[in-house]
Design an enzyme around this catalytic site. Structure first.
Site, PDB file in Angstrom:
ATOM      1  N   ASN A 156       0.428  -7.899  -6.346  1.00 22.59           N
ATOM      2  CA  ASN A 156       1.348  -6.778  -6.114  1.00 22.59           C
ATOM      3  C   ASN A 156       1.280  -6.406  -4.645  1.00 22.59           C
ATOM      4  O   ASN A 156       0.224  -6.495  -4.025  1.00 22.59           O
ATOM      5  CB  ASN A 156       0.902  -5.585  -6.971  1.00 22.59           C
TER       6      ASN A 156
ATOM      7  N   HIS B 199       1.693  -3.180  -2.187  1.00 23.87           N
ATOM      8  CA  HIS B 199       1.732  -1.709  -2.226  1.00 23.87           C
ATOM      9  C   HIS B 199       1.848  -1.183  -0.793  1.00 23.87           C
ATOM     10  O   HIS B 199       1.124  -1.651   0.093  1.00 23.87           O
ATOM     11  CB  HIS B 199       0.475  -1.156  -2.906  1.00 23.87           C
TER      12      HIS B 199
ATOM     13  N   ASN C  25      11.258  -7.360   0.010  1.00 22.77           N
ATOM     14  CA  ASN C  25      10.054  -8.201  -0.033  1.00 22.77           C
ATOM     15  C   ASN C  25      10.359  -9.566  -0.633  1.00 22.77           C
ATOM     16  O   ASN C  25       9.840 -10.588  -0.175  1.00 22.77           O
ATOM     17  CB  ASN C  25       8.934  -7.500  -0.819  1.00 22.77           C
TER      18      ASN C  25
ATOM     19  N   LEU D  18       2.236  -3.014 -15.625  1.00 24.18           N
ATOM     20  CA  LEU D  18       2.241  -4.030 -16.679  1.00 24.18           C
ATOM     21  C   LEU D  18       1.222  -3.694 -17.766  1.00 24.18           C
ATOM     22  O   LEU D  18       0.124  -3.210 -17.478  1.00 24.18           O
ATOM     23  CB  LEU D  18       1.893  -5.406 -16.084  1.00 24.18           C
TER      24      LEU D  18
ATOM     25  N   GLU E 154       6.394  -4.337   9.727  1.00 24.75           N
ATOM     26  CA  GLU E 154       5.150  -4.751  10.394  1.00 24.75           C
ATOM     27  C   GLU E 154       4.093  -5.267   9.411  1.00 24.75           C
ATOM     28  O   GLU E 154       3.218  -6.024   9.802  1.00 24.75           O
ATOM     29  CB  GLU E 154       4.559  -3.577  11.194  1.00 24.75           C
TER      30      GLU E 154
ATOM     31  N   GLU F 164      -5.819  -4.166 -15.074  1.00 23.18           N
ATOM     32  CA  GLU F 164      -5.174  -3.272 -16.047  1.00 23.18           C
ATOM     33  C   GLU F 164      -4.986  -1.848 -15.538  1.00 23.18           C
ATOM     34  O   GLU F 164      -4.354  -1.032 -16.192  1.00 23.18           O
ATOM     35  CB  GLU F 164      -5.950  -3.306 -17.358  1.00 23.18           C
TER      36      GLU F 164
ATOM     37  N   GLY G  31      14.783  -5.356  -3.026  1.00 22.65           N
ATOM     38  CA  GLY G  31      14.348  -6.740  -2.912  1.00 22.65           C
ATOM     39  C   GLY G  31      14.112  -7.244  -1.500  1.00 22.65           C
ATOM     40  O   GLY G  31      14.210  -8.447  -1.246  1.00 22.65           O
TER      41      GLY G  31
HETATM   42  C1  GAR Z   1       8.221  -1.673  -1.172  1.00 27.29           C
HETATM   43  O1  GAR Z   1       7.888  -0.796  -0.136  1.00 27.29           O
HETATM   44  C2  GAR Z   1       7.014  -1.934  -2.042  1.00 27.29           C
HETATM   45  O2  GAR Z   1       5.816  -2.010  -1.320  1.00 27.29           O
HETATM   46  C3  GAR Z   1       7.028  -0.721  -2.917  1.00 27.29           C
HETATM   47  O3  GAR Z   1       8.385  -0.529  -3.240  1.00 27.29           O
HETATM   48  C4  GAR Z   1       9.190  -1.006  -2.155  1.00 27.29           C
HETATM   49  C5  GAR Z   1      10.182  -1.989  -2.698  1.00 27.29           C
HETATM   50  O4  GAR Z   1      11.052  -2.423  -1.704  1.00 27.29           O
HETATM   51  N1  GAR Z   1       6.196  -0.904  -4.068  1.00 27.29           N
HETATM   52  C6  GAR Z   1       5.487   0.080  -4.613  1.00 27.29           C
HETATM   53  O5  GAR Z   1       5.525   1.222  -4.209  1.00 27.29           O
HETATM   54  C7  GAR Z   1       4.611  -0.336  -5.777  1.00 27.29           C
HETATM   55  N2  GAR Z   1       3.679   0.688  -6.101  1.00 27.29           N
HETATM   56  P1  GAR Z   1      11.861  -3.787  -1.854  1.00 27.29           P
HETATM   57  O6  GAR Z   1      12.549  -3.757  -3.221  1.00 27.29           O
HETATM   58  O7  GAR Z   1      12.874  -3.724  -0.742  1.00 27.29           O
HETATM   59  O8  GAR Z   1      10.927  -4.947  -1.712  1.00 27.29           O
END
Ligand code: GAR
Length: 198
Positions: free
Chosen positions: A108, A110, A14, A94, A179, A148, A12
């Site tokens: 989202n 990524h 982000n 989803l 960053e 989708e 979490g």
């Molecule tokens: C983050 O790096 C996010 O971009 C990635 O998972 C991590 C979650 O970290 N998401 C993906 O790879 C989606 N395809 P967080 O729980 O500390 O935010």
């Protein structure tokens, strides 16, 4: 006020970046109304609770199949009555029912520059492992609208990050988060909440 539901699966960070940016006024006219995790006991849930945000677990393991799980997930989202759903490290694709219901209202984050290192099997640390294996010199992060497909929706924001000699997947992941991800995600929510043309 834009009502934001945030879906998470793990640490979490982000989510935390978004919470902090809202607190500091860097994200205007948005509030996180609910955090939903598809895994029990993850740190993201604690982060929500310690900021007084509703935290709901829809644990995939507690359901006999995908249909039941996604039904419960949709209910958890619907009950929050969100204007925007943010997938912040949510590691489940989803189903079309949810995507259709919230068309153009799901984003989202990524951890790569889409269309590189994205799609099925590219998530979390695996993305950075693949980046290092391929030997690219620049990576980054992307915020995109969810359609989708897997990481295939329209791109909203991207930021490049340098790959350095001696990087490990963990070091690179941290740099991409600091960053790019933690900057882009709040920026995207602020843009959407404040009607910036996108
Ligand atoms: C983050 O790096 C996010 O971009 C990635 O998972 C991590 C979650 O970290 N998401 C993906 O790879 C989606 N395809 P967080 O729980 O500390 O935010």
């Amino acid at each position: 006020m834009l009502r934001v539901a945030v879906c998470v699966s793990g640490g979490g960070t982000n989510l935390q970046a978004l919470i902090d940016a809202i607190d500091k006024g860097e994200v205007r006219n948005a509030e996180i109304v609910r955090v939903i995790s598809n895994k029990a006991g993850v740190k993201a849930l604690d982060r929500a609770l310690s900021h007084g945000i509703q935290a709901v677990t829809v644990d995939r393991k507690a359901f006999p199949g995908d249909a039941e799980f996604f039904n419960a997930l949709q209910t958890a989202i619907d009950d929050a009555e969100p204007d925007l759903v943010v997938l912040a490290g949510f590691l489940t694709v989803l189903p079309s029912g949810i995507v259709q219901k919230y068309k153009n209202r799901i984003i989202n984050i990524h951890p790569s520059l889409i269309p590189s290192f994205c799609g099925k099997g590219y998530y979390g640390l695996k993305v950075h492992e693949a980046v290092l294996k391929r030997g690219v010199k620049v990576t980054g992060a992307t915020v995109h609208f969810v359609d989708e497909g897997c990481d295939s929706g329209p791109i909203l924001l991207q930021k490049a990050v340098e790959v350095k000699d001696g990087d490990t997947p963990q070091i690179l992941q941290k740099r991409v988060m600091e960053e790019a991800e933690w900057v882009l995600l709040p920026m995207a929510v602020d843009m959407i909440a404040n009607g910036v043309n996108i």
